[in-house]
Design a protein around this motif. Structure first.
Motif: not given
Length: 329
Positions: A249, A192, A171, A236
């Motif tokens: 994503f 996220d 993400s 992330i």
């Protein structure tokens, strides 16, 4: 605490009497704060006509508000004035800066008013946890607006997932700025974290943080890795020092690869093939309002409170790691 069905306000069987199973599709709303996101909510509500903005708490003038979206709302200059109108309000949207958000949300919950609040609830973990516990104990709905949970690509992706094999998520969210008086971890990462936690449905057993592109204490890139044991892993990347806007994503499970790209014309693909949804004509803000007002039930209210608590806990742990990393930079 169960989520409300169509035509009912969120999970209010245990709440104050006036909220119980009100079979009303249109809601009387108040809006607190009309910055960028408050203005987006105002424009969406006025344009859709499904709900009515009855009150606006803002320092903006009537002329400034009408320039955003013409409305008939009563303009209040201070949150304390809302006490006199509690019986004329079904729910409140709070879109103030985070430094003052927690105090306002607490006042509204204590008045028995359901709240849809921008993220984060607070920049302090303990304040966030206090609000979540207040919502639980009082039975008054509190929804933290993790806006991507209400995007149609994420909703469709989430509905199609199975949990019979490990999941790998990447993400990414970033841009050149915005530069605020608080960490980009609190600006970007809640989105996220909420999307990831909603899918794994548990706290990670490991959390790690690395910094890059450091331009200042509040300007940097962050690589975050969340380990979920046999369930999988999530990576992330968040940054306010990126060269361009990014909100991506990617979820891989077995032979499937879902890709939700909020900056692309093609928002959702599965193995490279474009996907669609009956919800695709609705904006994320409209779907968030539909959820808050009881017209859609995407998530149980208890799940939303758990997400808020979990995001607050992880942000706190990331901040502790950040403090050590920046000290040694």
């Amino acid at each position: 605490m169960a989520g409300g069905g169509a035509g009912t306000f969120l999970c209010l069987d245990s709440g104050p009497l006036r909220w119980r199973r009100k079979l009303i599709v249109s809601r009387r709303l108040a809006l607190v704060g009309v910055g960028k996101w408050g203005a987006n909510f105002l424009k969406t509500i006025v344009a859709s006509g499904q709900d009515e903005i009855r009150f606006i708490v803002s320092s903006k003038s009537r002329q400034q508000l009408d320039a955003i979206a013409a409305n008939q709302a009563v303009l209040l200059t201070d949150i304390s004035l809302i006490d006199s109108y509690v019986n004329e309000i079904d729910g409140v949207i709070v879109a103030t800066p985070p430094a003052v958000r927690a105090n306002i949300v607490e006042q509204l919950l204590r008045l028995g008013l359901p709240v849809l609040a921008e993220k984060p609830l607070s920049l302090q973990r303990d304040d966030s946890l206090k609000l979540i516990e207040l919502a639980r104990s009082s039975g008054v709905p509190l929804v933290e607006d993790f806006i991507h949970l209400f995007s149609w690509p994420y909703i469709k992706l989430n509905e199609q997932l199975s949990h019979d094999s490990p999941i790998e998520i990447e993400s990414r969210g970033g841009n050149r700025g915005p530069y605020r008086d608080y960490s980009p971890l609190y600006d970007y990462s809640p989105h996220d974290l909420a999307m990831i936690l909603q899918i794994f449905d548990c706290m990670p057993d490991s959390i790690s943080l690395e910094l890059q592109n450091i331009e200042g204490e509040l300007a940097f890139g962050a690589n975050i890795v969340l380990g979920f044991g046999q369930l999988g892993q999530a990576k992330i990347f968040n940054s306010n020092t990126s060269s361009a806007k990014e909100r991506l994503f990617v979820l891989r499970q077995g032979e499937q690869c879902w890709e939700y790209d909020d900056t692309s014309d093609i928002k959702l693909t599965l193995n490279g093939i474009s996907q669609s949804s009956s919800l695709s004509s609705s904006s994320s803000i409209q779907l968030a309002l539909d959820y808050f007002c009881g017209r859609k039930e995407f998530y149980k209210q208890e799940k939303m409170l758990w997400l808020s608590k979990s995001v607050a806990e992880i942000l706190y742990r990331l901040e502790l790691q950040y403090a050590e990393l920046i000290k040694n930079h």
